[in-house]
Design an enzyme around this catalytic site. Structure first.
Site, PDB file in Angstrom:
ATOM      1  CG  HIS A  70      -1.941  -1.075   1.202  1.00 27.79           C
ATOM      2  ND1 HIS A  70      -2.621  -1.413   0.062  1.00 27.79           N
ATOM      3  CD2 HIS A  70      -2.415  -1.892   2.195  1.00 27.79           C
ATOM      4  CE1 HIS A  70      -3.470  -2.394   0.342  1.00 27.79           C
ATOM      5  NE2 HIS A  70      -3.358  -2.714   1.621  1.00 27.79           N
ATOM      6  CB  CYS A 112      -2.318   3.279  -4.801  1.00 30.57           C
ATOM      7  SG  CYS A 112      -3.355   1.899  -5.300  1.00 30.57           S
TER       8      CYS A 112
END
Length: 829
Positions: free
Chosen positions: A402, A451
């Site tokens: 993440h 991301c």
């Protein structure tokens, strides 16, 4: 004679030299050979040998090393024939020579000396143990010279020196009988000449200690490459050039006198033993022509003359030769976070890190690969990575997990980050780059598989001032303010970025060219078209490539010290054998799946004949490792979570996977428990034996990444107070179970704001190909398929015959044996 044998021994348990001698006798005899033996056995209903069996035996003569007798004995063994039966058949056959092969010798060598390669300054021990009817005496020789004061079964040289290298043999005599042992070769390596990374093979029996060095020569000079590994038995070598084996290049040192231009290329050496294989680094050899320039009709100038003409400058000469770019070293830190405590779990980072580790090692990178790191562990891992960097080094950082991006700064999210998280809980990539620049690295590559969405909970604006340098390359798995995806599968598969990156990473091209081609490949992938696209940012002004050769710079001593620091994270415990009071013996082996993931496998290699049940398992591990007992001591690697390394592990073992070794605070001590039952026991309750094993701190545990901030540099990786957020943690709701998972912030608030097409792939167009099965099968068919990774004992033998001295294969030994025997004959005259 029959009374001197154990008639109940199955003939398949006969030692190989005995079987070989019997077969040689039976194969060469026409009237008392294997055919007649087959007729005799065929008349015995217990071990009936059919005509078809005899025909199968006869066909063995058509094979190069085929033996009809060996095939016949194998058939007899499969049908339960014992040594006693074989003696009776040979007596009926009347073949006394074959019977003599089964007769115990008056002198028998039980333990042969074994060839070994070891480091200068270590202790050498060669052992030869024999049993005779009268006292046994030993006499050791090095080549044809007797070793002084060597009358014991063990030849010990402490410490061993370079001059002690050579071939050794032991003469054993008892009364009138004498035997010669096998030849044992001793190779002594000078550690002062070591270069490059040192590491153990998978099973730990070989250790690579000397790596070849990059060479730049002129035509006519001598090309010399050297490598070396320690181990017992002595390793074998085979040099390769441009991936092709070089004929007769089977020694540690490769020498080519008067090298020509076509001798240039990429060289590496394959090092192997009977059960293992490993490779050295691949190094580049450049053979430059000697250029002479005609300045006038009557004068020619060599390179040295040009240097003088240029007033002490060789630019005039060098400008005519394309510049070869080098790295002084190559190091990579790979981090894959997947088991998040407060955020959705991921799968692909484990496979991605594993694949990239194998590929980068082929490019001669020193790789540290780590899974599931907390914030402090990530910061300490970055510190250790920075220690490996110095002037001219190629540094590569890969992160999968993440992440988010605010104001142009990228942040990597640790597995213990709260929900929601802020920059104080994460690592800023640009801060790491600033520290890398201070090391004057030759190339900085960041591959960020995460991301890059905006984090609405983080309003901080870090002010990171980077130096203006032309050696930085960023490969973002997705564009700014977009997500990166991994493909859902019943097994394990790569994320979208690495799926295409691994196909291009070994290309001998400028790194930005490689990433450009990856971007083109990703753009053709229907499953993520319009959702994820590779973005490249570069300030590279030279043709720097990951395939560039390594040439140590002026800081060779510093590089060697850094290499020792790196080696700490890759030291595996030595394999060991444990002997239990009941007579059972257990082999304990170790392998590394990642730098912080250790695999332990156990195998029973010896069990008493009267033991009806025997099983061994490992237990009592440190609580720091948080090992689930249900996933320990499994019969297949996959059952314990070892999916990627399973094909490389020995079979028929019990396997245990220990992850998160970075959390280990003390030496790793555990218990090996043996359970057994004997046939004479009245009850069914097994007996337990236990042994405690201490293997120190394996792999990354040596670096103590679990500690709090140890150096000021780790604070600098985030340019704000180190104060973790105390926001409450939220468990992911059911809406987080995406078919196409996001490597992003995954905050619940952000997720709910996404439009439906950003949360799910259109089922009618993409779901079957990108979700249901392996991605590679999408264009062939839409059926599901399981995940398939795409990665690439012997007992004591009897002594040799008096006039047959067995030797290990080497072109040097044949001549040595002749000289040695002739010298003995001269001494006896």
């Amino acid at each position: 004679m029959a009374d001197s044998l154990d008639r109940s021994t199955k003939i398949n348990l006969l030692k190989e030299p005995v079987v070989k001698r019997i077969c040689e006798v039976l194969d060469k005899s026409s009237s008392k050979g294997w055919r007649k033996l087959g007729e005799i056995v065929g008349n015995d209903r217990r071990f009936k040998v059919s005509p078809d069996d005899m025909e199968m035996c006869s066909l063995k003569v058509l094979e190069l090393e085929g033996s009809p007798s060996r095939m016949l004995l194998r058939l007899m063994a499969e049908r339960g024939c014992t040594t006693g039966h074989l003696v009776d058949y040979l007596q009926a056959l009347g073949n006394s020579e074959a019977l003599q092969c089964l007769k115990p010798s008056a002198l028998q060598i039980l333990l042969q000396p074994q060839s070994v390669a070891l480091l200068c300054g270590h202790n050498l021990r060669l052992s030869c143990h024999a049993m005779g009817k009268s006292p046994v005496h030993y006499q050791w020789f090095k080549a044809k010279e007797e070793v002084p004061n060597s009358s014991s079964p063990d030849l010990v040289i402490s410490p061993v020196q370079l001059k002690d290298a050579g071939f050794y043999i032991c003469r054993v005599h008892s009364g009138d009988a004498f035997e010669f042992s096998h030849w044992a070769q001793v190779d002594v390596l000078n550690i002062g000449m070591s270069y490059g990374q040192s590491y153990h093979s998978l099973d730990g029996r070989l250790k690579l200690v000397i790596q070849p060095q990059t060479q730049r020569l002129h035509v006519g000079e001598t090309l010399q490459l050297e490598c070396g590994a320690t181990g017992r038995p002595i390793p074998r070598y085979q040099w390769h050039r441009n991936g092709v084996p070089i004929s007769n290049a089977t020694k540690r040192k490769l020498m080519i006198p008067h090298a020509m231009q076509d001798h240039g290329g990429k060289y590496r050496c394959e090092i192997s033993s009977s059960t293992e294989r490993m490779w050295t680094n691949e190094v580049n050899v450049v053979i430059a022509p000697r250029i002479s320039v005609q300045l006038s009709g009557a004068m020619e100038c060599s390179e040295d003359d040009l240097y003088a003409i240029g007033g002490g400058s060789s630019d005039f000469f060098l400008n005519s030769i394309p510049e070869q770019l080098y790295a002084t070293d190559k190091v990579a830190l790979l981090i894959g976070n997947l088991s998040y405590q407060n955020h959705p779990q991921l799968k692909a980072p484990m496979v991605d890190v594993y694949d990239l580790t194998n590929l980068l090692r082929q490019l001669n990178f020193k790789v540290v690969s780590l899974l599931d790191l907390t914030e402090s562990e990530m910061r300490n891992a970055v510190d250790e990575f920075l220690l490996l960097l110095h002037k001219g080094v190629y540094g590569l950082l890969y992160y999968a997990g993440h992440g988010y991006e605010n104001y142009g700064n990228s942040f990597m999210v640790p597995v213990d980050a709260p929900n929601p998280y802020r920059s104080a809980n994460c690592l800023c990539v640009q801060s790491i780059l600033k520290l890398m620049q201070e090391k004057e690295t030759g190339l900085n590559v960041f591959l960020l598989d995460m991301c890059r969405k905006r984090n609405i909970h983080d309003d901080s604006t870090p002010n990171i001032v980077l130096r203006v340098t032309a050696n930085i390359v960023f490969g973002y798995a997705t564009c700014q303010d977009a997500e990166a995806f991994e493909l859902s599968s019943s097994g394990f598969t790569n994320g979208v970025f690495v799926k295409f990156l691994k196909k291009r990473l070994l290309d001998d091209e400028k790194i930005t060219t490689v990433l450009d081609r990856v971007a083109e490949d990703m753009g053709q992938f229907d499953a993520t078209k319009g959702k994820q696209a590779l973005e490249i940012r570069s300030s590279l002004s030279e043709r720097r490539a990951l395939t560039d050769p390594i040439l140590p710079g002026d800081s060779a001593d510093l590089a060697h010290a850094h290499s020792r620091q790196w080696a700490k994270a890759h030291e595996l415990p030595e394999s060991m054998c444990l002997d239990f009071d009941c007579g059972a013996q257990i082999k304990l082996g170790f392998a590394a799946e990642f730098s912080n993931v250790l695999v332990i496998y156990t195998h029973i290699i010896k069990k008493p004949d009267d033991m009806s049940f025997c099983q061994a398992h490992v237990t009592d591990f440190s609580q720091d490792l948080d090992v689930d007992p249900k996933e320990m001591n499994r019969e297949t690697p996959e059952e314990t979570g070892i999916y990627l390394l399973s094909s490389s592990l020995p079979q028929h073992c019990l396997y245990t996977r220990l992850s998160s070794l970075q959390k280990l605070r003390e030496e790793l001590v555990f218990t090996v428990c043996l359970q057994g039952a004997f046939t004479a026991m009245d009850d069914d309750h097994p007996i337990h034996w236990k042994k405690s094993v201490d293997i120190g701190k394996p792999l990354i545990a040596r670096l103590d990444l679990h500690r709090a901030m140890r150096r000021n540099s780790c604070l600098q990786t985030c340019m704000m107070p180190h104060s973790p957020s105390h926001s409450p943690c939220h468990s992911p709701g059911p809406e987080h179970h995406l078919h196409l998972h996001l490597h992003g912030s995954h905050q619940a608030q952000d997720y709910n704001r996404l439009s439906p097409q950003h949360r799910y792939l259109d089922i009618s167009e993409h779901l079957q190909g990108a979700v249901g099965g392996c991605v590679d099968s999408y264009y062939d068919n839409l059926s599901q398929c399981p995940y398939e990774p795409t990665y690439d004992s012997g007992g004591l033998s009897s002594s040799p015959g008096r006039f047959s001295i067995p030797i290990e294969a080497s072109e040097d030994i044949t001549e040595l044996q002749t000289v040695f025997i002739n010298s003995l004959q001269l001494q006896s005259q």
